[in-house]
Write an enzyme that holds these catalytic residues in place. Structure first.
Site, PDB file in Angstrom:
ATOM      1  N   LYS A 171      -7.726  -5.504  -5.592  1.00  0.00           N
ATOM      2  CA  LYS A 171      -6.335  -5.905  -5.327  1.00  0.00           C
ATOM      3  C   LYS A 171      -5.653  -4.876  -4.432  1.00  0.00           C
ATOM      4  CE  LYS A 171      -2.193  -5.180  -6.692  1.00  0.00           C
ATOM      5  NZ  LYS A 171      -1.471  -5.577  -5.488  1.00  0.00           N
ATOM      6  N   GLY A 224      -1.887   5.174  -6.580  1.00  0.00           N
ATOM      7  CA  GLY A 224      -0.530   4.656  -6.437  1.00  0.00           C
ATOM      8  C   GLY A 224       0.455   5.575  -7.117  1.00  0.00           C
ATOM      9  N   SER A 225       1.533   4.992  -7.609  1.00  0.00           N
ATOM     10  CA  SER A 225       2.612   5.803  -8.178  1.00  0.00           C
ATOM     11  C   SER A 225       2.271   6.279  -9.591  1.00  0.00           C
ATOM     12  CB  SER A 225       3.889   4.976  -8.208  1.00  0.00           C
ATOM     13  OG  SER A 225       3.725   3.896  -9.113  1.00  0.00           O
ATOM     14  N   GLY A 229       0.384   4.303 -12.623  1.00  0.00           N
ATOM     15  CA  GLY A 229      -0.806   5.011 -13.129  1.00  0.00           C
ATOM     16  C   GLY A 229      -0.779   5.117 -14.650  1.00  0.00           C
ATOM     17  N   GLU A 246      -5.354   8.325  -9.099  1.00  0.00           N
ATOM     18  CA  GLU A 246      -4.838   9.249  -8.088  1.00  0.00           C
ATOM     19  C   GLU A 246      -3.375   8.895  -7.907  1.00  0.00           C
ATOM     20  OE1 GLU A 246      -5.960  11.868  -6.793  1.00  0.00           O
ATOM     21  OE2 GLU A 246      -8.038  11.651  -7.441  1.00  0.00           O
ATOM     22  N   CYS A 280      -0.336  11.268   0.138  1.00  0.00           N
ATOM     23  CA  CYS A 280      -0.191  11.963  -1.148  1.00  0.00           C
ATOM     24  C   CYS A 280      -0.550  13.441  -0.987  1.00  0.00           C
ATOM     25  CB  CYS A 280      -0.988  11.290  -2.248  1.00  0.00           C
ATOM     26  SG  CYS A 280      -2.572  10.714  -1.726  1.00  0.00           S
ATOM     27  N   GLU A 379       8.317  13.644  -5.983  1.00  0.00           N
ATOM     28  CA  GLU A 379       7.671  13.164  -4.761  1.00  0.00           C
ATOM     29  C   GLU A 379       8.589  12.173  -4.040  1.00  0.00           C
ATOM     30  OE1 GLU A 379       4.198  10.507  -4.906  1.00  0.00           O
ATOM     31  OE2 GLU A 379       3.262  11.929  -3.537  1.00  0.00           O
TER      32      GLU A 379
HETATM   33  P1  ADP Z   1       4.260   2.122  -4.752  1.00  0.00           P
HETATM   34  O1  ADP Z   1       5.561   2.340  -5.473  1.00  0.00           O
HETATM   35  O2  ADP Z   1       3.909   3.218  -3.832  1.00  0.00           O
HETATM   36  O3  ADP Z   1       4.114   0.764  -4.153  1.00  0.00           O
HETATM   37  P2  ADP Z   1       2.677   1.308  -6.998  1.00  0.00           P
HETATM   38  O4  ADP Z   1       2.068   2.166  -8.047  1.00  0.00           O
HETATM   39  O5  ADP Z   1       3.745   0.350  -7.404  1.00  0.00           O
HETATM   40  O6  ADP Z   1       3.140   2.289  -5.858  1.00  0.00           O
HETATM   41  O7  ADP Z   1       1.563   0.477  -6.260  1.00  0.00           O
HETATM   42  C1  ADP Z   1       0.213   0.846  -6.173  1.00  0.00           C
HETATM   43  C2  ADP Z   1      -0.644  -0.357  -6.491  1.00  0.00           C
HETATM   44  O8  ADP Z   1      -0.443  -0.700  -7.871  1.00  0.00           O
HETATM   45  C3  ADP Z   1      -0.276  -1.599  -5.691  1.00  0.00           C
HETATM   46  O9  ADP Z   1      -1.456  -2.306  -5.357  1.00  0.00           O
HETATM   47  C4  ADP Z   1       0.561  -2.386  -6.666  1.00  0.00           C
HETATM   48  O10 ADP Z   1       0.559  -3.774  -6.408  1.00  0.00           O
HETATM   49  C5  ADP Z   1      -0.141  -2.086  -7.970  1.00  0.00           C
HETATM   50  N1  ADP Z   1       0.681  -2.346  -9.172  1.00  0.00           N
HETATM   51  C6  ADP Z   1       2.023  -2.329  -9.285  1.00  0.00           C
HETATM   52  N2  ADP Z   1       2.397  -2.669 -10.539  1.00  0.00           N
HETATM   53  C7  ADP Z   1       1.270  -2.902 -11.249  1.00  0.00           C
HETATM   54  C8  ADP Z   1       0.976  -3.294 -12.608  1.00  0.00           C
HETATM   55  N3  ADP Z   1       1.926  -3.531 -13.492  1.00  0.00           N
HETATM   56  N4  ADP Z   1      -0.314  -3.429 -12.957  1.00  0.00           N
HETATM   57  C9  ADP Z   1      -1.293  -3.186 -12.074  1.00  0.00           C
HETATM   58  N5  ADP Z   1      -1.095  -2.848 -10.793  1.00  0.00           N
HETATM   59  C10 ADP Z   1       0.151  -2.700 -10.369  1.00  0.00           C
END
Ligand code: ADP
Length: 477
Positions: A171, A224-225, A229, A246, A280, A379
């Site tokens: 995804k 991601g964030s 995470g 990460e 990052c 960050e």
């Molecule tokens: P950012 O704020 O930088 O977009 P995210 O952590 O929201 O960082 O996004 C990183 C990835 O995690 C993206 O592919 C996003 O679609 C996915 N993501 C966001 N929310 C969820 C969730 N509840 N479960 C799984 N994946 C998610």
């Protein structure tokens, strides 16, 4: 306009679509991409599960050939894919082509690793018994990626997952589906059997969440964030699933009195502002000793004046736009926070208009910041950097390590003693001497400590730690 669909069980499917918008020119739609549902995700997971037994026993030559073919095609199409990347994410065309080349190299590396799979044979402490240690693939790997490296991060997760015999549900981030679609298409045409690699583009809260909720996903690798995470971690523990995270960084770069000023300024400008500060590993805290502080700030400010912020596709652009409106708001909110906290705005801070409508922000430098300010602790993920003045090396090291994160850390110095001490005592996963904190090789481990990372390292041969499970077999002979 063509609709780019999801790949589930070897078929391109999906009807709902989202628009992929170019942040350098918001009038441009890069493409229409499928918006996957929970049902799509469940089907993809079922397909990956069904494909796992055969793929886990597939020959290493077959895996080698497919990964190599993918690497070769990505390299052959580097200019076209680089342009696609620059248009959907907003990093400059040379940066985007560089990232595409890196994706190709990652596939080449893991094509080689497939041929080097090995175990250990060691004697038992008991007579007439042999012990073998081997690595088994985990099963279905869920891959969730962010928007800031639209081709390299998917490559460095998909290539090892497949190399070690896992099947995948992938995804990508909502903002950057185009490069992900392209590499999945390349791998599909390179001959992957049905269901081995499934692509489900769509929302994190829908597709990502369905992956977290499924007991059939045996491993999740996430970049991601920090907030997301933590969700991945909590859901994975519930399912007894292996996971790798990460997340953020607040990477320090120390500049000592004895630094070569040109080296220090180049490294700081690159680390802090290239790729619009959206890495990052970007360094957002410049920790500078008293003796060089004013000279360094003057030289860095002069350098920032020469950097061109404009459309990512335009020749001569050094810094592209911020990725989207939401991130731009985060950046400008933090600039306001920095001002209110009493840091001095030494450069930038303003939005800019260019020929094409986009999310353009000046590189922004704060001086007279303290390490306790929010702009130094949280960050931001944009082209916003703070300079923290310190007395000496000892204070610099202590400020560098005083952070909830620990991904990358740098030092600019000509002192072997301080460089060596910093390498040993920095609480970061990656340490750079006289180099930017960002910009890493593809064949060596990548990852951090503290709030930045969780689980085994990514990339290079260390990737096997996450994508496989060790088996110890005893035989009476
Ligand atoms: P950012 O704020 O930088 O977009 P995210 O952590 O929201 O960082 O996004 C990183 C990835 O995690 C993206 O592919 C996003 O679609 C996915 N993501 C966001 N929310 C969820 C969730 N509840 N479960 C799984 N994946 C998610």
């Amino acid at each position: 306009m063509t609709i780019y669909k999801n790949l589930i069980a070897g078929e391109w499917v999906g009807s709902d679509v989202t628009k992929n918008i170019n942040p350098s020119d918001t009038n441009e739609v890069v493409g229409l991409y499928a918006d996957g549902t929970t049902e799509d995700t469940k089907n993809a997971i079922a397909a990956a599960k069904a494909a796992f037994p055969a793929w886990s026993r597939s020959g290493i030559w077959e895996r080698h050939v497919i990964l190599k073919k993918a690497g070769d095609e990505i390299m052959a199409r580097k200019d076209e894919l680089g342009a696609l990347l620059a248009r959907e994410e907003g990093k400059t065309l040379p940066e985007a082509i560089g990232e595409t080349i890196r994706a190709s190299q990652i596939f080449e590396f893991f094509a080689g690793e497939a041929l080097r799979l090995a175990g250990e044979v060691i004697p038992s402490v008991r007579p007439n018994i042999g012990v073998e240690i081997t690595r088994d693939p985990l099963g279905v790997i869920g891959i969730i990626t962010p928007w800031n490296f639209p081709i390299a991060i998917p490559a460095w997760k998909i290539a090892p997952a497949l190399c070690y015999g896992n099947t995948v549900v992938f995804k990508p981030a909502e903002l950057v589906p185009a490069c992900s679609w392209a590499i999945v298409d390349i791998l599909h045409r390179a001959g992957l059997p049905k269901g081995v690699l499934n692509l489900v583009m769509g929302k994190g809260s829908v597709v990502g969440q369905a992956m977290l909720d499924s007991p059939d996903v045996t491993g999740i690798t996430f970049t991601g964030s920090t907030g997301t995470g933590r969700r991945v971690a909590a859901a994975s523990i519930e399912h007894n699933r292996k996971f790798q995270l990460e997340m953020g960084g607040k990477n320090p770069m120390v500049v000592l009195d004895d630094a070569d000023l040109t080296v220090a300024v180049e490294a700081a400008a690159n680390s802090g502002f290239f790729s619009t500060g959206q890495r990052c590993t970007a360094s957002s805290r410049l920790i500078v000793t008293e003796g060089i502080h004013d000279k360094f700030v003057a030289a860095l400010t002069e350098k920032l004046q020469t950097l061109v912020v404009d459309n990512a596709m335009k020749p001569g652009t050094h810094i592209g736009p911020v990725v989207d409106e939401r991130q731009l708001k985060t950046d400008t909110d933090y600039i306001e926070i920095g001002r209110k906290e009493g840091a001095k705005l030494a450069f930038g801070g303003e939005l800019i208009n260019r020929e094409t409508p986009g999310f353009y922000l000046q590189p922004t430098l704060f001086t007279e910041a303290t390490n306790q300010m929010r702009i130094s602790r949280e960050e931001i993920f944009g082209p916003v950097v703070s300079v923290i003045r310190v007395k000496d090396y000892e204070e610099a090291l202590s400020v560098a390590n005083d952070t909830p994160f620990g991904l990358s850390a740098g030092i600019a110095t000509t002192s072997l003693k301080h460089a060596t001490h910093f390498k040993r005592n920095s609480e970061a996963g990656m340490v750079m001497v006289n180099l930017p904190t960002a910009g890493v090789d593809f064949h060596v481990p990548f990852g951090g400590r503290k709030g930045s990372s969780y689980g085994p390292r990514e990339q290079g041969k260390y990737a096997a730690e996450f994508y496989t499970s060790v088996k110890t077999a005893y035989t009476l002979a």
